[in-house]
Design an enzyme around this catalytic site. Sequence first.
Site, short mmCIF file in Angstrom:
data_model
loop_
_atom_site.label_atom_id
_atom_site.label_comp_id
_atom_site.label_asym_id
_atom_site.label_seq_id
_atom_site.Cartn_x
_atom_site.Cartn_y
_atom_site.Cartn_z
CD GLU A 216 -1.63 -2.26 1.98
OE1 GLU A 216 -0.41 -2.55 2.07
OE2 GLU A 216 -2.55 -2.98 2.44
N GLY A 270 5.87 -1.50 14.81
CA GLY A 270 5.17 -0.48 14.02
C GLY A 270 4.10 0.26 14.82
NE ARG A 271 1.02 -4.49 17.82
CZ ARG A 271 1.66 -5.41 17.12
NH1 ARG A 271 1.90 -5.21 15.83
NH2 ARG A 271 2.06 -6.53 17.68
CD GLU A 356 -0.74 -5.13 13.51
OE1 GLU A 356 -1.34 -5.13 12.42
OE2 GLU A 356 0.22 -4.38 13.74
CG HIS A 387 -26.88 11.19 19.40
ND1 HIS A 387 -28.15 11.54 19.80
CD2 HIS A 387 -26.04 11.97 20.12
CE1 HIS A 387 -28.08 12.51 20.69
NE2 HIS A 387 -26.80 12.79 20.91
CE LYS A 515 0.95 -7.32 5.34
NZ LYS A 515 2.25 -7.06 5.96
O1 F6P Z 1 -0.53 -4.71 9.37
C1 F6P Z 1 0.72 -5.29 9.45
C2 F6P Z 1 1.80 -4.28 9.61
O2 F6P Z 1 3.01 -4.96 9.59
C3 F6P Z 1 1.66 -3.44 10.89
O3 F6P Z 1 2.13 -4.06 12.00
C4 F6P Z 1 2.42 -2.24 10.50
O4 F6P Z 1 2.17 -1.18 11.37
C5 F6P Z 1 1.92 -2.02 9.10
O5 F6P Z 1 1.80 -3.32 8.57
C6 F6P Z 1 2.82 -1.19 8.23
O6 F6P Z 1 4.09 -1.75 8.10
P1 F6P Z 1 5.31 -0.91 7.60
O7 F6P Z 1 5.54 0.20 8.53
O8 F6P Z 1 6.46 -1.87 7.55
O9 F6P Z 1 4.97 -0.40 6.22
#
Ligand code: F6P
Length: 550
Positions: A216, A270-271, A356, A387, A515
């Site tokens: 993406e 990442g999170r 996650e 609401h 994926k």
């Molecule tokens: O959804 C899976 C994931 O690996 C998340 O943990 C992460 O935040 C997201 O995709 C984006 O990953 P990246 O920062 O490697 O593009």
Amino acid sequence: MFGLKREINKSFAWKRLEHQAKRMRKTEMRSMFDKDPQRAEKYSISLGNMLVDFSKNRIDDKVFAALLRLAKEAGVAKRIEQMFAGDKINITEKRAVLHIALRNRANKPIYVDGKDVMPEINRVLGKIKDFSDAVRLGEFTGQTGKRLTNIVNIGIGGSDLGPKMATEALKKYWAKDIKCYFISNIDGTACAEVLNKVDPETTLFIVCSKTFTTIETLTNARTCRRWLVDALGEPAVAKHFVAVSTNTEEVAKFGINPENMFEFWDFVGGRYSMWSAIGLIVAIAVGYENFEKMLNGAYEMDQHFRTAEPAKNIPMVLALLSIWYNNFFGIRNHAVVPYDQYLRYLPAYLQQLVMESNGKFVSLDDKFVKYQTSPVVFGGAGTDVQHSFFQMIHQGTSAVPCDFIIPAISHNEIGEHHEILLANVLAQSEALMKGKTVQEAAAELKAAGKSKEEVARLKKYKSFKGNRPSNMIVFKKIDPHTLGMLVAMYEHKTFVEGVIWNIDSFDQMGVELGKQMALRILPELQGNHESVRHDASTKALISFIRGLRK
Ligand code: F6P
């Protein structure tokens, strides 16, 4: 190394809690409040200007003691120390878990594989400061010498939700002429809508991807790059694109000069990464000083989490309460409702953080777990959601534990707006707890002059069972420091839950299968391959969609 000796659902504390839950099913919070005038004080914790009132939960001293014992039996205290010490507690990926190092304001060394991680973290923080200052002051300009005032973050998941939530939360602190945009979804609309609004000469793209392989993000970044090059030519890329990643090689391959790259490390999930250069857009929008204040707030919560005794430890107590409903009442959801418009992206951020991290069914000792792990987290800004889904929270067949997040002061104190907002949230939590019995509903209808038949017809519909739990998280105002505290609080809460469930909260292997399959389906949809390897439904859908797209 990290697994529990005994499955947690076989522990003494677990059995005790099962027993306590039976008793508590018959106990009304209303009566517990009536009997104990100290209840609110007893079940509240304050830290700085933050107060967490958890008194409207279905607990008493016996339950609370058993919950604390569960944390003890699960070895939470030891695991907290292991995390802070840089031990590789992410066992499946053999990684340390050091988002806490990103805001280690005391700057004490933290070692991973014998190397102190702090010098590198400080170096990148310095780079964030220099770059965000330069963009804000107009010292780092675009290709044509104009100031970069449109900042576009391209990323998804942790590379989007954290920075997006924090940038929005701190909107009142944005530099006046800076505008922030976020492109995450692969849906071309996400890109198109942002590119329609910005001018190439004044736009800076920050490509955020820990791995720099996420389809993406790379597809969106390529589209934006083409758009920029079409307008300003290839040399403009160096002035309008920066990257945040752990993967220098892929950043270079993409065509971003590694000098324009902000590093982070595999010990940051990442999170959990908004404290790193993934938060660059936050620093540009609100200024590095405010970004640092956010780190300071998180550090304050870290210190609290590490040192406060369990009964007075905010993330610990919130985690135990969540486990109480999830594992002992069979409640499968949790609502987060900020009563602050600027915090409206917090629930989406928390969905990734919690689900996650803890949506897992394999334990640290390689077994399928026999108990429920992550609840479904959902929510939205109050009063909007009053609401929409609040009907179910009040009268649905299952309780939905709620976190209400409440700033005493709004950034926009207009007339009595904020007082009405505050009155609403206080009322929601009181109503959920007290409810209204059928008799009370009948008396109200009667007092309103309804006929006997009408009273009999409506009294049940107008009743509320009550006894529904909520936590009140109150603070002065949503400023950078408080935001840091709040987010760190949820990070640690999630961590404690994961420790008790004996799962690895820091991998995310569950996102891989979809994926992989999407990569297989793509050429089939594009018509380059026949779809032969799918179930009948998927095959028919591919063929139907191909027909529609002809
Ligand atoms: O959804 C899976 C994931 O690996 C998340 O943990 C992460 O935040 C997201 O995709 C984006 O990953 P990246 O920062 O490697 O593009």
